[in-house]
Motif scaffolding. Structure first.
Motif, mmCIF file in Angstrom:
data_model
loop_
_atom_site.group_PDB
_atom_site.id
_atom_site.type_symbol
_atom_site.label_atom_id
_atom_site.label_comp_id
_atom_site.label_asym_id
_atom_site.label_seq_id
_atom_site.Cartn_x
_atom_site.Cartn_y
_atom_site.Cartn_z
ATOM 1 N N GLU A 167 0.464 -0.435 0.101
ATOM 2 C CA GLU A 167 -0.184 -0.428 -0.590
ATOM 3 C C GLU A 167 1.280 0.983 -0.421
ATOM 4 O O GLU A 167 0.672 2.218 -0.708
ATOM 5 C CB GLU A 167 -1.131 -0.252 1.130
ATOM 6 N N LEU A 168 2.094 0.684 0.534
ATOM 7 C CA LEU A 168 3.204 2.656 0.901
ATOM 8 C C LEU A 168 3.133 2.414 -1.060
ATOM 9 O O LEU A 168 3.644 3.829 -1.503
ATOM 10 C CB LEU A 168 4.130 2.106 1.892
ATOM 11 N N LEU A 169 3.959 1.367 -1.620
ATOM 12 C CA LEU A 169 4.306 1.019 -2.936
ATOM 13 C C LEU A 169 3.397 2.014 -3.698
ATOM 14 O O LEU A 169 3.597 2.610 -4.303
ATOM 15 C CB LEU A 169 4.557 0.244 -3.629
ATOM 16 N N GLU A 170 1.628 1.640 -3.585
ATOM 17 C CA GLU A 170 1.456 2.218 -4.404
ATOM 18 C C GLU A 170 0.663 3.813 -4.186
ATOM 19 O O GLU A 170 0.483 4.462 -5.240
ATOM 20 C CB GLU A 170 -0.506 1.390 -4.203
ATOM 21 N N ALA A 171 0.912 4.114 -2.959
ATOM 22 C CA ALA A 171 0.327 6.023 -2.697
ATOM 23 C C ALA A 171 1.839 6.179 -2.739
ATOM 24 O O ALA A 171 2.246 7.433 -2.684
ATOM 25 C CB ALA A 171 0.986 5.355 -0.548
ATOM 26 N N ARG A 172 2.909 5.410 -3.331
ATOM 27 C CA ARG A 172 4.011 6.004 -3.785
ATOM 28 C C ARG A 172 4.945 6.952 -3.128
ATOM 29 O O ARG A 172 5.641 7.373 -2.784
ATOM 30 C CB ARG A 172 3.945 7.529 -5.019
ATOM 31 N N ASP A 173 5.682 6.005 -1.478
ATOM 32 C CA ASP A 173 6.051 6.349 -0.544
ATOM 33 C C ASP A 173 7.614 5.666 -0.302
ATOM 34 O O ASP A 173 6.835 4.672 0.156
ATOM 35 C CB ASP A 173 5.320 6.889 0.730
ATOM 36 N N LEU A 174 7.710 5.566 -1.399
ATOM 37 C CA LEU A 174 8.940 5.177 -1.565
ATOM 38 C C LEU A 174 10.077 4.586 -0.332
ATOM 39 O O LEU A 174 10.690 3.616 0.091
ATOM 40 C CB LEU A 174 9.873 4.883 -2.264
#
Length: 615
Positions: A167-174
């Motif tokens: 979900e963090l990847l999906e939000a682009r919070d790498l």
């Protein structure tokens, strides 16, 4: 949208967002402290507590031998599933049973709302010993999950943190995703292969994340799926598996179907009464006898829409009949120079492949009757063919050890194989799974080869003590049915390679005999036999349902069940006849014998000639 026009957002296990009066954080609901493990405050073992002079009825702890609490809680869940939330809440209040303990409700809410720290806290607390909590421990309302014996803490944490990472990847919070990967997932030292796969997603473009990870996103059903995975580690006594009543009813129906030897309908049995099908509705009567061929009929196959029937014969001809018009002849193909052993329809029924002992396969256009393509001659007979599910290509099987399996494309301009499998063996029969994932081939020495159809790689090879004469795959692509020269038919699980069931009774030894799945839901196995009979077994319990007499002499070489009419199948025999079998009608005789009449009204009198032998 509900029938009254209002919407109701439901979640896994049949619960709505605030069903049963539970809100997102049960910490604030101290009044529910004693409602643990599915029991409400003031109620013990399913009995309501008395209040002063008022006496509540004392109900027995069982319901017709079933635990009352289990039955009631499953009913509560099913009412939520059906959308009757008010009725579910009312049943919960009247019975005194809660659908779930506060600990389970809290865990469910945390997972579905993406509150990962709270979900982990509940999980970790639940793995602690059952000793009294320390003074600074969680409040009684927090409770603990009742974990199953197989519960693995690291695996459950891995599943939670994997969802968090995605979900963090999906939000682009790498940055945050990388921290989760390094500091939370890696220290678990669990499922290293999956950990490497997750690492590779850091460089994945956001538009390809779901496709590459096989994950449908935070707004999809991924959290519900995660909860379902985690629930397998939680005792079902406190977290009932999703849609439990529906699953139990499915078991009941399937059991009734399995016990009914003649179940041959696509409609499931009613729950109102016990189920039993009438034997007279089963296709046991030979109603049509097609005698257009002048020699042994070696193969028969209905089209996918059930409107046409193709037959292949030793007399070098192939007939196509119209099943909707009294089996009138649509085409007669006579361009093969030697006997024709096989014919198979394209997925859209617009084309037909025929395979012959003249070492060639031909592709026919059904609308025009024109031959579209003829393979270059093999060094030995072409024994079978199988279509890819998209209808754009097919595979031929041959006794030619240098070209035993060839993949042909319809759009190939050079009429050369797209691919030829290596191996140096001779193939008797082949099939492609309906999902297009596997190619299955049987050689003449008793080996079954299974290939990845896309990559062409061999997955495995199964040796048998007897020659395999035919291969047939179930519609769900899970099972393969093989006829064996020793007089046995085996049903094999393609994933596990285990023999699921054996079917015995038919006679086979010297000749090529073919079997297939049949019936409305592939409930039956049907096969020809060297004793001139047709044999039908119940697929699930292996019982021999019927042995049908009808062909006059020699072998029954092949059978085919109509895909759209479960009350009809065809059999092809050495007596030059194709018989159409269906249910009895009033006044019918079930002798199956008698004068053989051809589709054009002429009487068949020619003598029996030599039978199809194993190559």
């Amino acid at each position: 949208m509900r029938p009254d026009g209002t919407s109701s957002a439901t979640r896994a296990n049949g619960r709505s967002d605030t069903s049963n009066g539970l809100v997102t954080s049960p910490r604030s609901k101290t009044g529910m402290a004693s409602s643990l493990n599915g029991k409400a405050s003031g109620h013990i073992n399913g009995k309501a507590a008395t209040n002063g002079s008022l006496k509540s009825p004392v109900l027995p702890p069982t319901y017709f031998g079933h635990d009352r609490e289990e039955v009631t809680r499953i009913l509560i869940q099913s009412l939520y599933d059906l959308g009757y939330n008010g009725a579910a809440a009312s049943l919960s209040r009247e019975s005194g049973y809660e659908l779930e303990s506060p600990a389970v409700a809290a865990f469910r809410s945390a997972v579905l709302d993406g509150q990962w720290a709270e979900a982990e806290h509940i999980l970790l607390e639940s793995f602690e010993s059952n000793e009294d909590n320390p003074a600074d421990g969680p409040s009684p309302v927090w409770g603990r999950l009742a974990l199953a014996e197989s519960a693995d803490k690291n695996e459950m944490l891995f599943l939670l943190r994997q969802q968090k990472f995605l979900e963090l990847l999906e939000a682009r919070d790498l940055g945050a995703a990388l921290m989760v990967l390094r500091q939370e997932l890696t220290p678990l030292n669990h499922n290293i292969a999956q950990l490497h796969a997750l690492s590779s997603l850091l460089m994945c473009p956001p538009e390809h994340l779901q496709e590459q990870s096989g994950w449908d996103g935070s707004i999809g059903s991924s959290r519900e799926f995660l909860l379902s995975e985690l629930s397998t580690f939680i005792s079902p006594s406190v977290m009932i598996p999703d849609h439990r009543l529906a699953v139990l009813l499915d078991h009941v129906k399937q059991n009734q179907i399995n016990q009914c030897l003649y179940h041959n309908t696509a409609y499931p049995p009613s729950l109102y009464c016990d189920h039993l099908c009438d034997r007279n509705a089963f296709p046991r009567q030979s109603i049509v006898q097609l005698s257009s061929h002048e020699d042994e009929v070696w193969y028969v196959e209905f089209s996918h829409d059930g409107t046409k029937l193709a037959t292949a014969s030793k007399d070098r001809s192939v007939f196509v009949y119209d099943t909707t018009d009294n089996f009138s002849i649509i085409h007669k193909f006579v361009e093969h120079d030697e006997p024709v052993a096989y014919a198979t329809w394209s997925p859209d029924d617009s084309k037909l492949i025929t395979c012959s002992r003249d070492n060639r396969a031909k592709l026919w256009d059904i609308e025009t009757g024109r031959c579209l393509f003829t393979t270059e001659p093999f060094s030995e007979p072409v024994t079978a063919a199988a279509w890819a599910p998209d209808g754009e290509s097919f595979v031929t099987a041959s006794l030619d050890a240098k070209a035993q399996l060839c993949h042909w494309g319809l759009r190939s301009h050079h009429h050369l194989p797209l691919y030829t499998w290596p191996g140096g063996f001779r193939v008797q029969d082949c099939a492609i799974t309906p999902d297009g994932s596997r190619l299955i081939a049987a050689d003449v020495t008793g080996k079954l080869y299974v290939y990845n159809f896309e990559t062409h790689a061999e997955e495995y090879c199964l040796p048998f003590k007897s020659k395999i004469t035919s291969v047939s795959v179930s519609k769900d692509s899970k099972f393969v049915l093989i006829n064996m020269a020793e007089g046995q038919i085996q049903l094999i699980d393609l994933d596990t390679t285990e023999v699921v069931r054996r079917f015995r009774g038919q006679k086979q030894g010297e000749y090529v005999i073919r079997s297939s799945f049949g019936g409305a839901a592939e409930n039956f196995i049907v096969s020809g036999s060297e004793d001139s009979n047709v044999y039908i077994w119940h697929k699930e319990n292996g019982t021999l349902v019927e042995m049908l007499e009808g062909h006059n002499e020699g072998c029954v070489n092949a059978v085919s069940w109509n895909p759209t009419n479960p009350s009809m199948f065809a059999s092809a025999g050495d007596d030059h006849v194709v018989r159409i079998w269906s249910r009895e009608t009033p006044g019918d005789s079930n002798s199956g014998k008698g004068r053989i009449t051809s589709s054009n009204g002429f009487t068949q009198t020619s003598a029996l000639r030599s039978t199809t032998t194993l190559f």
